[in-house]
Motif scaffolding. Structure first.
Motif, short mmCIF file in Angstrom:
data_model
loop_
_atom_site.label_atom_id
_atom_site.label_comp_id
_atom_site.label_asym_id
_atom_site.label_seq_id
_atom_site.Cartn_x
_atom_site.Cartn_y
_atom_site.Cartn_z
N GLY A 50 0.79 -1.22 0.00
CA GLY A 50 0.00 0.00 0.00
C GLY A 50 0.83 1.27 0.00
N CYS A 51 2.05 1.18 0.48
CA CYS A 51 2.93 2.34 0.49
C CYS A 51 3.22 2.87 -0.92
CB CYS A 51 4.25 1.99 1.18
SG CYS A 51 4.07 1.74 2.96
N TYR A 52 3.02 2.04 -1.91
CA TYR A 52 3.30 2.44 -3.29
C TYR A 52 2.09 3.09 -3.98
CZ TYR A 52 7.60 -0.19 -2.92
OH TYR A 52 8.83 -0.63 -2.52
N LEU A 53 0.92 2.98 -3.39
CA LEU A 53 -0.29 3.45 -4.06
C LEU A 53 -0.27 4.96 -4.33
CD1 LEU A 53 -3.02 1.30 -2.30
CD2 LEU A 53 -2.21 1.12 -4.66
N GLY A 54 0.19 5.75 -3.39
CA GLY A 54 0.24 7.19 -3.62
C GLY A 54 1.13 7.56 -4.78
N TRP A 55 2.30 6.91 -4.84
CA TRP A 55 3.23 7.19 -5.94
C TRP A 55 2.69 6.67 -7.27
CZ3 TRP A 55 6.48 10.88 -5.70
CH2 TRP A 55 7.04 11.25 -4.48
#
Length: 116
Positions: A50-55
């Motif tokens: 989920g840490c990659y979703l914003g990027w």
């Protein structure tokens, strides 16, 4: 030179989409039809991914192409929506505009570090 950059960009996009299709298959196997990777509750792997979703959303804005697609990755689309709206996450997900501004600050620094 421009043709080489376009070819590299196209190759990177194809690799990204192939990777997302593998993630889609893995999510189907691991979640067993539940809402998150490990089942009904969010767990460590959900947070790591989920840490990659914003990027991803920021990149989608820049390149004009969606990575998570209802037709090709419907499980990932649903998972991403559940993840981003989860009580533990929703107030912490950075806005796309904020990430785009951060990218503007980081990009010159990246160019300097790769030149050295």
């Amino acid at each position: 030179m421009i043709a080489a950059v376009k070819a590299e960009t196209q190759e990177a996009m194809e690799q990204s989409l192939a990777g997302l299709e593998l993630l889609e298959e893995s999510l189907a196997k691991l979640s067993k039809g539940r809402g998150f990777v490990g089942g009904d509750a969010m767990a460590y792997l959900d947070i790591a991914l989920g840490c990659y979703l914003g990027w991803m959303k920021a990149c989608e804005t820049v390149i004009g192409h969606r990575f998570l697609d209802e037709e090709k990755t419907p499980l990932l689309v649903g998972w991403a929506e559940r993840f981003c709206s989860h009580e533990a996450v929703k107030d912490w997900m950075p806005e796309t505009d904020e990430l785009l501004e951060l990218a503007k600050v980081l990009q010159p620094k990246r160019k300097v570090s790769t030149a050295n």
